[in-house]
Design a protein around this motif. Structure first.
Motif, short mmCIF file in Angstrom:
data_model
loop_
_atom_site.label_atom_id
_atom_site.label_comp_id
_atom_site.label_asym_id
_atom_site.label_seq_id
_atom_site.Cartn_x
_atom_site.Cartn_y
_atom_site.Cartn_z
N LEU A 145 -14.72 -6.95 -4.56
CA LEU A 145 -14.67 -5.75 -3.76
C LEU A 145 -13.97 -5.27 -2.73
O LEU A 145 -13.45 -4.32 -3.08
CB LEU A 145 -16.24 -5.06 -3.34
N PRO A 146 -13.37 -6.38 -2.39
CA PRO A 146 -12.44 -6.92 -1.38
C PRO A 146 -11.00 -6.43 -1.55
O PRO A 146 -10.11 -5.82 -1.74
CB PRO A 146 -12.45 -8.05 -0.60
N VAL A 147 -10.99 -7.04 -3.49
CA VAL A 147 -9.87 -7.14 -4.12
C VAL A 147 -9.37 -5.08 -4.39
O VAL A 147 -8.42 -4.72 -4.33
CB VAL A 147 -9.83 -7.76 -5.20
N TYR A 148 -10.66 -5.12 -4.59
CA TYR A 148 -10.53 -3.06 -5.30
C TYR A 148 -9.99 -2.61 -4.11
O TYR A 148 -8.94 -1.79 -3.86
CB TYR A 148 -11.69 -2.94 -5.69
N VAL A 149 -10.54 -2.41 -2.52
CA VAL A 149 -10.53 -2.04 -1.23
C VAL A 149 -8.73 -2.25 -0.94
O VAL A 149 -8.49 -0.94 -0.41
CB VAL A 149 -11.55 -2.29 -0.50
N TYR A 150 -8.84 -3.01 -1.03
CA TYR A 150 -7.32 -4.19 -0.97
C TYR A 150 -6.18 -2.60 -1.37
O TYR A 150 -5.31 -2.35 -1.33
CB TYR A 150 -6.50 -5.04 -1.00
N PHE A 151 -6.46 -2.83 -3.11
CA PHE A 151 -5.22 -1.86 -4.01
C PHE A 151 -5.15 -0.66 -3.08
O PHE A 151 -4.53 -0.68 -3.31
CB PHE A 151 -5.50 -2.57 -5.06
N GLN A 152 -7.10 -0.14 -3.72
CA GLN A 152 -7.37 0.59 -3.05
C GLN A 152 -5.42 1.62 -1.56
O GLN A 152 -5.17 3.07 -1.19
CB GLN A 152 -8.13 1.56 -3.03
N TYR A 153 -5.46 0.84 -0.52
CA TYR A 153 -5.53 1.32 0.34
C TYR A 153 -3.99 0.62 -0.04
O TYR A 153 -3.56 1.15 1.05
CB TYR A 153 -6.55 -0.66 1.72
N LYS A 154 -4.19 -0.48 -0.69
CA LYS A 154 -1.95 0.06 -0.95
C LYS A 154 -1.65 0.51 -1.45
O LYS A 154 -0.86 0.96 -1.05
CB LYS A 154 -1.88 -1.40 -1.68
N LYS A 155 -2.29 1.64 -2.40
CA LYS A 155 -2.09 2.86 -3.40
C LYS A 155 -2.01 3.98 -2.31
O LYS A 155 -0.99 4.68 -2.07
CB LYS A 155 -2.78 2.50 -3.97
N ARG A 156 -2.50 3.73 -1.29
CA ARG A 156 -2.73 4.75 -0.31
C ARG A 156 -1.30 4.49 0.71
O ARG A 156 -1.18 5.89 1.34
CB ARG A 156 -4.20 5.40 0.67
N VAL A 157 -0.66 3.36 1.37
CA VAL A 157 -0.25 3.67 2.19
C VAL A 157 1.17 3.70 0.94
O VAL A 157 1.85 4.28 1.70
CB VAL A 157 -0.19 2.58 2.73
N MET A 158 1.47 3.33 -0.03
CA MET A 158 2.63 3.94 -0.66
C MET A 158 3.07 5.10 -0.68
O MET A 158 4.05 5.49 -0.98
CB MET A 158 2.91 2.57 -2.03
N ARG A 159 1.85 5.87 -0.78
CA ARG A 159 1.66 7.67 -0.88
C ARG A 159 2.43 8.45 0.38
O ARG A 159 3.00 8.99 0.02
CB ARG A 159 0.68 8.14 -1.34
N THR A 160 1.72 7.61 0.79
CA THR A 160 2.74 8.42 2.77
C THR A 160 4.30 7.75 2.77
O THR A 160 4.73 7.23 1.90
CB THR A 160 1.41 7.91 3.33
#
Length: 117
Positions: free
Chosen positions: A102-117
């Motif tokens: 769960l924390p790994v998934y949340v980290y990668f989702q956050y990282k993907k969102r930061v990369m888009r913006t």
């Protein structure tokens, strides 16, 4: 090269007169359109029936989704309880994997969102 076109400006009264004439022509054209085409306004009951039908559809969808959620939750809980009572090691492995993923998934989702913006 393009030729430069000069537009000579008229005085303010002539502009206002042209604006007034343009507005009057637009109003005349719109009134002709209004006179030519009849506007159909549906009855209020039509919209009330549409709202009632949509509410019933949403209520059925909500009940269906709630029942599927409860059934899936019961299946997962029964599987975990069975694993806990029958094979405790498997239960703890599943809990550990879930706790780490769960924390790994949340980290990668956050990282993907930061990369888009």
């Amino acid at each position: 090269m393009k030729k430069n076109k000069l537009i000579l400006l008229k005085n303010k009264q002539e502009h206002e007169q042209e604006d007034f004439e343009s507005i009057q022509e637009i109003k005349d054209a719109l009134s002709k359109i209004d006179d030519h085409y009849q506007v159909f306004t549906p009855d209020l009951q039509v919209f009330e029936h549409l709202v009632i039908a949509e509410q019933q559809r949403q209520k059925k969808k909500f009940v269906r989704e709630l029942l599927s959620f409860i059934l899936i939750a019961l299946l997962i809980m029964s599987g975990l309880l069975t694993a806990l009572l029958q094979v405790p090691i498997a239960f703890f492995i599943v809990q550990g994997v879930a706790s780490i993923s769960l924390p790994v998934y949340v980290y990668f989702q956050y990282k993907k969102r930061v990369m888009r913006t």
